[in-house]
Design a protein around this motif. Structure first.
Motif, PDB file in Angstrom:
ATOM      1  N   MET A  79       0.681   4.373   6.732  1.00  8.76           N
ATOM      2  CA  MET A  79      -0.399   3.485   7.132  1.00  8.76           C
ATOM      3  C   MET A  79      -0.465   2.313   6.163  1.00  8.76           C
ATOM      4  O   MET A  79       0.068   2.380   5.053  1.00  8.76           O
ATOM      5  CB  MET A  79      -1.715   4.227   7.215  1.00  8.76           C
ATOM      6  N   THR A  80      -1.110   1.262   6.610  1.00  5.45           N
ATOM      7  CA  THR A  80      -1.274   0.064   5.808  1.00  5.45           C
ATOM      8  C   THR A  80      -2.594  -0.598   6.189  1.00  5.45           C
ATOM      9  O   THR A  80      -3.149  -0.317   7.249  1.00  5.45           O
ATOM     10  CB  THR A  80      -0.087  -0.915   6.014  1.00  5.45           C
ATOM     11  N   GLY A  81      -3.067  -1.458   5.332  1.00  6.49           N
ATOM     12  CA  GLY A  81      -4.281  -2.200   5.623  1.00  6.49           C
ATOM     13  C   GLY A  81      -3.985  -3.609   6.122  1.00  6.49           C
ATOM     14  O   GLY A  81      -4.900  -4.400   6.293  1.00  6.49           O
ATOM     15  N   ASN A  82      -2.719  -3.913   6.355  1.00  3.79           N
ATOM     16  CA  ASN A  82      -2.305  -5.262   6.710  1.00  3.79           C
ATOM     17  C   ASN A  82      -1.458  -5.219   7.981  1.00  3.79           C
ATOM     18  O   ASN A  82      -0.403  -4.577   8.002  1.00  3.79           O
ATOM     19  CB  ASN A  82      -1.508  -5.849   5.542  1.00  3.79           C
ATOM     20  N   LEU A  83      -1.896  -5.906   9.014  1.00  6.85           N
ATOM     21  CA  LEU A  83      -1.179  -5.900  10.293  1.00  6.85           C
ATOM     22  C   LEU A  83       0.214  -6.506  10.164  1.00  6.85           C
ATOM     23  O   LEU A  83       1.168  -6.021  10.780  1.00  6.85           O
ATOM     24  CB  LEU A  83      -1.982  -6.637  11.360  1.00  6.85           C
ATOM     25  N   LYS A  84       0.364  -7.540   9.365  1.00  6.95           N
ATOM     26  CA  LYS A  84       1.676  -8.170   9.191  1.00  6.95           C
ATOM     27  C   LYS A  84       2.676  -7.180   8.590  1.00  6.95           C
ATOM     28  O   LYS A  84       3.821  -7.088   9.034  1.00  6.95           O
ATOM     29  CB  LYS A  84       1.541  -9.399   8.295  1.00  6.95           C
ATOM     30  N   ILE A  85       2.229  -6.414   7.600  1.00  4.21           N
ATOM     31  CA  ILE A  85       3.101  -5.408   6.992  1.00  4.21           C
ATOM     32  C   ILE A  85       3.448  -4.334   8.020  1.00  4.21           C
ATOM     33  O   ILE A  85       4.600  -3.905   8.112  1.00  4.21           O
ATOM     34  CB  ILE A  85       2.433  -4.791   5.747  1.00  4.21           C
ATOM     35  N   ALA A  86       2.460  -3.910   8.811  1.00  3.05           N
ATOM     36  CA  ALA A  86       2.700  -2.898   9.843  1.00  3.05           C
ATOM     37  C   ALA A  86       3.740  -3.386  10.845  1.00  3.05           C
ATOM     38  O   ALA A  86       4.640  -2.633  11.236  1.00  3.05           O
ATOM     39  CB  ALA A  86       1.392  -2.550  10.552  1.00  3.05           C
ATOM     40  N   ASP A 120      -0.110  -1.646  -0.413  1.00  2.00           N
ATOM     41  CA  ASP A 120       0.278  -2.773   0.433  1.00  2.00           C
ATOM     42  C   ASP A 120       1.045  -3.833  -0.362  1.00  2.00           C
ATOM     43  O   ASP A 120       1.959  -4.474   0.164  1.00  2.00           O
ATOM     44  CB  ASP A 120      -0.942  -3.396   1.112  1.00  2.00           C
ATOM     45  N   VAL A 121       0.671  -4.005  -1.626  1.00  4.05           N
ATOM     46  CA  VAL A 121       1.394  -4.951  -2.474  1.00  4.05           C
ATOM     47  C   VAL A 121       2.850  -4.498  -2.625  1.00  4.05           C
ATOM     48  O   VAL A 121       3.781  -5.298  -2.536  1.00  4.05           O
ATOM     49  CB  VAL A 121       0.709  -5.083  -3.852  1.00  4.05           C
ATOM     50  N   LEU A 122       3.032  -3.188  -2.822  1.00  4.57           N
ATOM     51  CA  LEU A 122       4.392  -2.649  -2.929  1.00  4.57           C
ATOM     52  C   LEU A 122       5.145  -2.764  -1.607  1.00  4.57           C
ATOM     53  O   LEU A 122       6.327  -3.105  -1.590  1.00  4.57           O
ATOM     54  CB  LEU A 122       4.353  -1.189  -3.379  1.00  4.57           C
ATOM     55  N   LEU A 123       4.465  -2.466  -0.510  1.00  2.00           N
ATOM     56  CA  LEU A 123       5.119  -2.553   0.802  1.00  2.00           C
ATOM     57  C   LEU A 123       5.539  -3.991   1.113  1.00  2.00           C
ATOM     58  O   LEU A 123       6.597  -4.224   1.687  1.00  2.00           O
ATOM     59  CB  LEU A 123       4.187  -2.031   1.904  1.00  2.00           C
ATOM     60  N   GLU A 124       4.697  -4.925   0.723  1.00  2.00           N
ATOM     61  CA  GLU A 124       4.997  -6.329   1.006  1.00  2.00           C
ATOM     62  C   GLU A 124       6.241  -6.800   0.245  1.00  2.00           C
ATOM     63  O   GLU A 124       6.997  -7.634   0.732  1.00  2.00           O
ATOM     64  CB  GLU A 124       3.792  -7.194   0.633  1.00  2.00           C
ATOM     65  N   SER A 125       6.459  -6.235  -0.937  1.00  3.37           N
ATOM     66  CA  SER A 125       7.616  -6.653  -1.729  1.00  3.37           C
ATOM     67  C   SER A 125       8.858  -5.788  -1.487  1.00  3.37           C
ATOM     68  O   SER A 125       9.910  -6.062  -2.039  1.00  3.37           O
ATOM     69  CB  SER A 125       7.264  -6.644  -3.219  1.00  3.37           C
ATOM     70  N   SER A 126       8.722  -4.753  -0.655  1.00  7.80           N
ATOM     71  CA  SER A 126       9.860  -3.879  -0.356  1.00  7.80           C
ATOM     72  C   SER A 126      10.886  -4.630   0.484  1.00  7.80           C
ATOM     73  O   SER A 126      10.541  -5.297   1.452  1.00  7.80           O
ATOM     74  CB  SER A 126       9.412  -2.631   0.391  1.00  7.80           C
ATOM     75  N   LYS A 127      12.148  -4.491   0.115  1.00  8.62           N
ATOM     76  CA  LYS A 127      13.215  -5.239   0.773  1.00  8.62           C
ATOM     77  C   LYS A 127      13.978  -4.440   1.821  1.00  8.62           C
ATOM     78  O   LYS A 127      14.577  -5.002   2.711  1.00  8.62           O
ATOM     79  CB  LYS A 127      14.209  -5.731  -0.280  1.00  8.62           C
ATOM     80  N   GLU A 131      13.095   1.630   0.343  1.00  8.65           N
ATOM     81  CA  GLU A 131      11.935   1.306  -0.477  1.00  8.65           C
ATOM     82  C   GLU A 131      10.640   1.513   0.307  1.00  8.65           C
ATOM     83  O   GLU A 131       9.662   2.041  -0.216  1.00  8.65           O
ATOM     84  CB  GLU A 131      12.022  -0.139  -0.969  1.00  8.65           C
ATOM     85  N   VAL A 132      10.643   1.102   1.566  1.00 10.47           N
ATOM     86  CA  VAL A 132       9.465   1.277   2.421  1.00 10.47           C
ATOM     87  C   VAL A 132       9.154   2.760   2.574  1.00 10.47           C
ATOM     88  O   VAL A 132       7.998   3.182   2.448  1.00 10.47           O
ATOM     89  CB  VAL A 132       9.679   0.606   3.798  1.00 10.47           C
ATOM     90  N   ASN A 133      10.180   3.579   2.850  1.00  7.82           N
ATOM     91  CA  ASN A 133       9.973   5.020   3.003  1.00  7.82           C
ATOM     92  C   ASN A 133       9.387   5.646   1.747  1.00  7.82           C
ATOM     93  O   ASN A 133       8.542   6.536   1.823  1.00  7.82           O
ATOM     94  CB  ASN A 133      11.280   5.722   3.374  1.00  7.82           C
TER      95      ASN A 133
END
Length: 150
Positions: A79-86, A120-127, A131-133
């Motif tokens: 889950m995430t708090g950011n729709l763009k990341i989702a 979310d900060v980590l997810l946003e910077s995951s390449k 890393e996302v998993n």
């Protein structure tokens, strides 16, 4: 004489409002209603009527959590708090041939919301998907610990 008194009062009220607004924004105080940060976007990988079926392993998905909601079992990979990341995560899985659905909800748990904002900060910077998993696995563990089994 009344005009001499009204102008300073209006200026004082306006200045007080601006100062209070600045202070509240600095500390993230948004009022008593749900804020934008209370949005949770669940990354759903399945919905089942049977718990045994929901526990089957899906190729390409390392970790998931299954939650009973009503008469169905929903499996989430994170889950995430950011729709763009989702949307970005959904695209990463789609490229691997895995369908992920985004389910929106509000969650009234400040501890989890604060943790999720940090993830979310980590997810946003995951390449990449690895890393996302890794981050999503931690998000699920935190969700289980704080929300499901406090």
């Amino acid at each position: 004489m009344k005009m001499n008194l009204i102008i300073p009062i209006i200026c004082a009220v306006l200045l007080g409002y601006l100062c209070a607004s600045f202070i509240f924004n600095q500390y993230g105080v948004t009022g008593l209603v749900f804020s934008e940060n209370d949005n949770i976007y669940y990354l759903q990988c399945g919905a089942y009527t049977n718990n045994d079926v929901s526990n089957t392993k899906i190729d390409g998905i390392d970790t998931k959590i299954t939650v009973k909601e009503g008469d169905k079992y929903y499996s989430y990979i994170g889950m995430t708090g950011n729709l763009k990341i989702a949307e970005n995560i959904k695209k990463m899985y789609k490229d691997k041939g895995i369908d992920i659905y985004i389910k929106h909800s509000n969650l009234d748990n400040a501890d989890f919301i604060n943790q999720l904002n940090q993830y979310d900060v980590l997810l946003e910077s995951s390449k990449n998907i690895a890393e996302v998993n890794s981050v999503l696995k931690t998000v699920l563990a935190t969700y289980d610990e704080i929300v499901l089994n406090p």
